[in-house]
Motif scaffolding. Structure first.
Motif, PDB file in Angstrom:
ATOM      1  N   LEU A 147       0.830  -1.212   0.000  1.00 35.90           N
ATOM      2  CA  LEU A 147       0.000   0.000   0.000  1.00 35.90           C
ATOM      3  C   LEU A 147       0.861   1.257   0.000  1.00 35.90           C
ATOM      4  N   ASN A 148       1.933   1.247   0.789  1.00 35.37           N
ATOM      5  CA  ASN A 148       2.827   2.400   0.863  1.00 35.37           C
ATOM      6  C   ASN A 148       4.259   1.907   1.031  1.00 35.37           C
ATOM      7  N   PRO A 149       5.048   1.903  -0.035  1.00 32.42           N
ATOM      8  CA  PRO A 149       6.399   1.328   0.017  1.00 32.42           C
ATOM      9  C   PRO A 149       7.327   1.980   1.032  1.00 32.42           C
ATOM     10  N   ILE A 150       7.062   3.230   1.410  1.00 35.47           N
ATOM     11  CA  ILE A 150       7.940   3.882   2.382  1.00 35.47           C
ATOM     12  C   ILE A 150       7.565   3.523   3.816  1.00 35.47           C
ATOM     13  N   GLY A 151       6.403   2.897   3.986  1.00 38.86           N
ATOM     14  CA  GLY A 151       6.033   2.381   5.293  1.00 38.86           C
ATOM     15  C   GLY A 151       5.501   3.396   6.284  1.00 38.86           C
ATOM     16  N   TYR A 152       4.825   4.439   5.790  1.00 32.99           N
ATOM     17  CA  TYR A 152       4.268   5.445   6.690  1.00 32.99           C
ATOM     18  C   TYR A 152       2.746   5.383   6.659  1.00 32.99           C
ATOM     19  N   VAL A 153       2.124   5.811   7.755  1.00 38.02           N
ATOM     20  CA  VAL A 153       0.690   6.083   7.754  1.00 38.02           C
ATOM     21  C   VAL A 153       0.515   7.600   7.636  1.00 38.02           C
ATOM     22  N   PRO A 154      -0.652   8.025   7.096  1.00 37.68           N
ATOM     23  CA  PRO A 154      -1.830   7.242   6.739  1.00 37.68           C
ATOM     24  C   PRO A 154      -1.792   6.744   5.298  1.00 37.68           C
ATOM     25  N   VAL A 155      -2.679   5.791   5.047  1.00 34.83           N
ATOM     26  CA  VAL A 155      -2.983   5.359   3.683  1.00 34.83           C
ATOM     27  C   VAL A 155      -4.499   5.353   3.552  1.00 34.83           C
ATOM     28  N   LEU A 156      -5.003   5.919   2.463  1.00 30.97           N
ATOM     29  CA  LEU A 156      -6.436   5.912   2.180  1.00 30.97           C
ATOM     30  C   LEU A 156      -6.707   4.985   1.011  1.00 30.97           C
ATOM     31  N   VAL A 157      -7.707   4.123   1.167  1.00 29.51           N
ATOM     32  CA  VAL A 157      -8.149   3.261   0.080  1.00 29.51           C
ATOM     33  C   VAL A 157      -9.584   3.630  -0.249  1.00 29.51           C
ATOM     34  N   ASP A 158      -9.806   4.014  -1.498  1.00 26.93           N
ATOM     35  CA  ASP A 158     -11.133   4.406  -1.978  1.00 26.93           C
ATOM     36  C   ASP A 158     -11.442   3.539  -3.187  1.00 26.93           C
ATOM     37  N   GLY A 159     -12.072   2.392  -2.940  1.00 30.04           N
ATOM     38  CA  GLY A 159     -12.305   1.448  -4.029  1.00 30.04           C
ATOM     39  C   GLY A 159     -10.987   0.874  -4.516  1.00 30.04           C
ATOM     40  N   ASP A 160     -10.687   1.113  -5.789  1.00 26.26           N
ATOM     41  CA  ASP A 160      -9.435   0.624  -6.369  1.00 26.26           C
ATOM     42  C   ASP A 160      -8.295   1.630  -6.235  1.00 26.26           C
ATOM     43  N   ILE A 161      -8.582   2.780  -5.658  1.00 29.62           N
ATOM     44  CA  ILE A 161      -7.581   3.844  -5.548  1.00 29.62           C
ATOM     45  C   ILE A 161      -6.904   3.775  -4.190  1.00 29.62           C
ATOM     46  N   VAL A 162      -5.576   3.767  -4.196  1.00 34.51           N
ATOM     47  CA  VAL A 162      -4.781   3.737  -2.969  1.00 34.51           C
ATOM     48  C   VAL A 162      -3.885   4.974  -2.953  1.00 34.51           C
ATOM     49  N   ILE A 163      -3.979   5.753  -1.873  1.00 36.96           N
ATOM     50  CA  ILE A 163      -3.207   6.991  -1.772  1.00 36.96           C
ATOM     51  C   ILE A 163      -2.512   7.028  -0.417  1.00 36.96           C
ATOM     52  N   SER A 164      -1.211   7.279  -0.443  1.00 36.52           N
ATOM     53  CA  SER A 164      -0.474   7.503   0.796  1.00 36.52           C
ATOM     54  C   SER A 164       0.038   8.942   0.788  1.00 36.52           C
ATOM     55  N   ASP A 165       0.491   9.379   1.961  1.00 40.71           N
ATOM     56  CA  ASP A 165       0.943  10.748   2.204  1.00 40.71           C
ATOM     57  C   ASP A 165      -0.272  11.639   2.489  1.00 40.71           C
ATOM     58  N   SER A 166      -0.265  12.251   3.672  1.00 42.68           N
ATOM     59  CA  SER A 166      -1.441  13.004   4.107  1.00 42.68           C
ATOM     60  C   SER A 166      -1.756  14.189   3.208  1.00 42.68           C
ATOM     61  N   PHE A 167      -0.728  14.842   2.657  1.00 42.12           N
ATOM     62  CA  PHE A 167      -0.985  15.980   1.772  1.00 42.12           C
ATOM     63  C   PHE A 167      -1.704  15.513   0.506  1.00 42.12           C
ATOM     64  N   ALA A 168      -1.228  14.420  -0.083  1.00 45.36           N
ATOM     65  CA  ALA A 168      -1.865  13.879  -1.286  1.00 45.36           C
ATOM     66  C   ALA A 168      -3.278  13.404  -0.986  1.00 45.36           C
ATOM     67  N   ILE A 169      -3.468  12.778   0.177  1.00 47.19           N
ATOM     68  CA  ILE A 169      -4.807  12.313   0.554  1.00 47.19           C
ATOM     69  C   ILE A 169      -5.750  13.497   0.719  1.00 47.19           C
ATOM     70  N   PHE A 170      -5.262  14.547   1.379  1.00 45.51           N
ATOM     71  CA  PHE A 170      -6.085  15.740   1.563  1.00 45.51           C
ATOM     72  C   PHE A 170      -6.543  16.294   0.222  1.00 45.51           C
ATOM     73  N   MET A 171      -5.621  16.455  -0.724  1.00 49.96           N
ATOM     74  CA  MET A 171      -5.977  17.025  -2.020  1.00 49.96           C
ATOM     75  C   MET A 171      -6.942  16.129  -2.782  1.00 49.96           C
ATOM     76  N   TYR A 172      -6.771  14.830  -2.655  1.00 48.81           N
ATOM     77  CA  TYR A 172      -7.695  13.880  -3.298  1.00 48.81           C
ATOM     78  C   TYR A 172      -9.103  14.032  -2.715  1.00 48.81           C
ATOM     79  N   LEU A 173      -9.204  14.057  -1.399  1.00 48.41           N
ATOM     80  CA  LEU A 173     -10.511  14.200  -0.759  1.00 48.41           C
ATOM     81  C   LEU A 173     -11.169  15.517  -1.147  1.00 48.41           C
ATOM     82  N   GLU A 174     -10.366  16.563  -1.227  1.00 47.29           N
ATOM     83  CA  GLU A 174     -10.905  17.879  -1.550  1.00 47.29           C
ATOM     84  C   GLU A 174     -11.504  17.909  -2.956  1.00 47.29           C
ATOM     85  N   GLU A 175     -10.880  17.205  -3.880  1.00 46.28           N
ATOM     86  CA  GLU A 175     -11.385  17.214  -5.264  1.00 46.28           C
ATOM     87  C   GLU A 175     -12.517  16.223  -5.478  1.00 46.28           C
TER      88      GLU A 175
END
Length: 233
Positions: free
Chosen positions: A55-83
């Motif tokens: 899910l996250n090769p660097i081994g950090y949390v958080p990771v968000l899974v939305d169906g088939d979409i997997v996103i790690s890094d809180s900044f990237a997750i935030f921007m994904y949720l916002e859009e």
């Protein structure tokens, strides 16, 4: 039917004390999005398991899974949720204010939090000395807080960039919480951030996301304190 709904629900791989995870928990709460909380036990090293590193090769949390979409890094997750989930926007439409929010969030996530995470603290403890990790963390927190006080001085209202909750607040709240509760930073030196922290304490969506209120939070104060001693973030 219940199982089908559970499979469709957002999944958040999280750890109770992780400030990065806390940012996303707040965002999900504010947007009214239900999610399945999947704890990752950092103390036991579950972040290094083959399953999690898929899910996250660097081994950090958080990771968000939305169906088939997997996103790690809180900044990237935030921007994904916002859009994808525009209800309760967390970035202002005004370009200057949007840039201010991103700048404040970046100070937290690039100039403060990385210096307090597990890897950084363990490295300092091993290479410099076991008593040096906390002073190292406090130095970077205080440096970042000084910058944030100056940056937000002429823009803050009830919250960081005005009278509405936006991105900067989601990144500030967990960081101030960690500064107070884990690293005993004297917030008297940062009156603006201290005032904002009081405002956050009155918002249920913020408080429900705080470390002490998570499913994997240790049940006793002594056990919670042990996590701090073990340099977990």
């Amino acid at each position: 039917m219940e199982q089908a709904n559970q499979e469709k629900k957002l999944k958040l791989y999280s750890h109770w004390i992780s400030s990065c995870s806390c940012r996303i928990r707040i965002a999900l709460n504010l947007k009214g999005l239900e999610y399945q909380y999947i704890p990752v036990n950092l103390k036991e090293g579950e972040q290094f398991s083959p399953e999690f590193q898929k899910l996250n090769p660097i081994g950090y949390v958080p990771v968000l899974v939305d169906g088939d979409i997997v996103i790690s890094d809180s900044f990237a997750i935030f921007m994904y949720l916002e859009e994808k989930y525009p209800q309760h926007p967390l970035l202002p439409s005004d370009l200057q204010k949007k840039a201010l929010n991103i700048q404040a969030a970046n100070i937290v996530c690039s100039s403060i939090q990385p210096f307090q995470n597990l890897a950084a603290q363990k490295y300092i403890a091993e290479k410099v000395g076991p008593d040096e990790a906390t002073p190292w963390v406090k130095h970077h927190i205080e440096k970042g807080f000084e910058a944030l006080e100056k940056l937000l001085k002429n823009h803050a209202g009830r919250y960081a960039t005005g009278d509405e909750v936006f991105m900067a607040d989601l990144f500030l709240a967990p960081q101030v919480h960690a500064a107070i509760n884990r690293f005993t930073v004297d917030m008297a030196k940062y009156p603006l951030l201290a005032r904002l922290n009081e405002a956050y304490s009155e918002i249920p969506q913020f408080q429900n996301a705080m470390p002490e209120n998570q499913p994997d939070t240790p049940s006793t104060p002594s056990t919670r304190a042990l996590f701090n001693f073990k340099l977990v973030d």
